[in-house]
Design a protein around this motif. Sequence first.
Motif, mmCIF file in Angstrom:
data_model
loop_
_atom_site.group_PDB
_atom_site.id
_atom_site.type_symbol
_atom_site.label_atom_id
_atom_site.label_comp_id
_atom_site.label_asym_id
_atom_site.label_seq_id
_atom_site.Cartn_x
_atom_site.Cartn_y
_atom_site.Cartn_z
ATOM 1 N N TYR A 95 0.840 -1.203 0.000
ATOM 2 C CA TYR A 95 0.000 0.000 0.000
ATOM 3 C C TYR A 95 0.874 1.252 0.000
ATOM 4 C CZ TYR A 95 -3.110 3.651 1.759
ATOM 5 O OH TYR A 95 -3.800 4.827 1.921
ATOM 6 N N ARG A 96 1.879 1.273 0.855
ATOM 7 C CA ARG A 96 2.783 2.418 0.909
ATOM 8 C C ARG A 96 3.606 2.520 -0.370
ATOM 9 N NH1 ARG A 96 4.028 4.438 5.945
ATOM 10 N NH2 ARG A 96 6.232 4.679 5.389
ATOM 11 N N LEU A 97 4.057 1.375 -0.879
ATOM 12 C CA LEU A 97 4.859 1.376 -2.106
ATOM 13 C C LEU A 97 4.080 1.969 -3.276
ATOM 14 C CD1 LEU A 97 7.274 0.536 -3.854
ATOM 15 C CD2 LEU A 97 6.252 -1.744 -4.032
ATOM 16 N N ASP A 99 3.294 10.136 -4.316
ATOM 17 C CA ASP A 99 3.012 10.678 -2.989
ATOM 18 C C ASP A 99 4.339 10.982 -2.297
ATOM 19 O OD1 ASP A 99 2.247 11.268 -0.416
ATOM 20 O OD2 ASP A 99 0.725 9.685 -0.302
ATOM 21 N N THR A 100 4.604 12.268 -2.021
ATOM 22 C CA THR A 100 5.869 12.682 -1.406
ATOM 23 C C THR A 100 5.762 12.807 0.110
ATOM 24 O OG1 THR A 100 5.294 15.015 -1.758
ATOM 25 C CG2 THR A 100 6.570 13.915 -3.491
ATOM 26 N N GLY A 101 4.628 12.457 0.680
ATOM 27 C CA GLY A 101 4.450 12.624 2.111
ATOM 28 C C GLY A 101 4.825 11.414 2.931
#
Length: 340
Positions: free
Chosen positions: A300-302, A309-311
């Motif tokens: 999911y994060r990958l 997404d830069t956050g």
Amino acid sequence: MDALSGATRIGRYFTVVSLVPTTLFVAYLYLLAKSGAWGGPVDWSTVLDELRLGDIGLVGVLSVAGALALHPLQFSLVQLYEGYWGVAEPFRTLALARIAHHRRRCHSMERNHISAVHDLARRRAEGDTPALPHGSAHVVATHHMKEELLRLKAAYPENLEDILPTRLGNVLRRYERSAGEVYGLTAVPNLPRLAMVARPLELDYLQSQRMQLELAVRTSVLAFAATLVTVFFMWGEGGWLLLAAVPYAMGYGCYRGAVTVAHEYGVAMSTLVELNRFRLYERLRLPQPRSLQDERTANYRLERILAGDTGLDVKYAEAVSPADDDVSMLEPPAGDETNE
């Protein structure tokens, strides 16, 4: 050597998918034109009698030109057969009608499957099962219908909202949604990256299935085009108009063949995801997940990072040396050697 191998693959792809079907199409048009159907009575005996070397050369040139012109459109042709027809009102209306048809078909199969399962459960309680040699004809027929409904239902996505207007679109959509789903990894946007880290044998398997799928689609498109041309040529020739049924049958057969191959392509895509997702983590220097739930969270994060997404912040794993990475790509792991 790698460049030569890549060029060979591209040349083989172009020959199989583009040149061969286009050559057959152009040769068929040549036969129609020489038959006399255009402006005169049909006389097939003159076709070979008037065949000259220049005509063969012309067919060859037109075949290559047609293959080159259609080659960049291959992806669009596959999408056309999948049911991506845009938002223009006539095409949108047709797409919605076909989607409604397939949704009704899925609902009917689901209802009949549940009915068959309940019927078999009741028969089993009465001691009548298809596994017994003396099982009744009714229970055997019900069991067969249940299994056949499962097979047919496998040609559709799990969720009704994902259904597309065509059979081919629904098969491909099913695997696009299901491949990697259990790991929290979306297959389609990540497939190029996975292909870059896959072993040659695994990638060749995927490419082979894709080539067969695109060959079937291209042949079907040209066969249907030949049907229209035949109708145009033979419209005033009486019974010769029935000749249009030959390319039409070929076009329909190739389309149904594309639907069958789409299942194989979907399996190849799912296999590529399953066998190479950890290799993708290695190449991206991401830590290996320790459980399935960890993997879902990590994927999911990958995917958010790969989407821009830069956050998010990610801790990298220890880098693998190029030499070690090359060895892992080419050699089997220890313990795989066969004792002779």
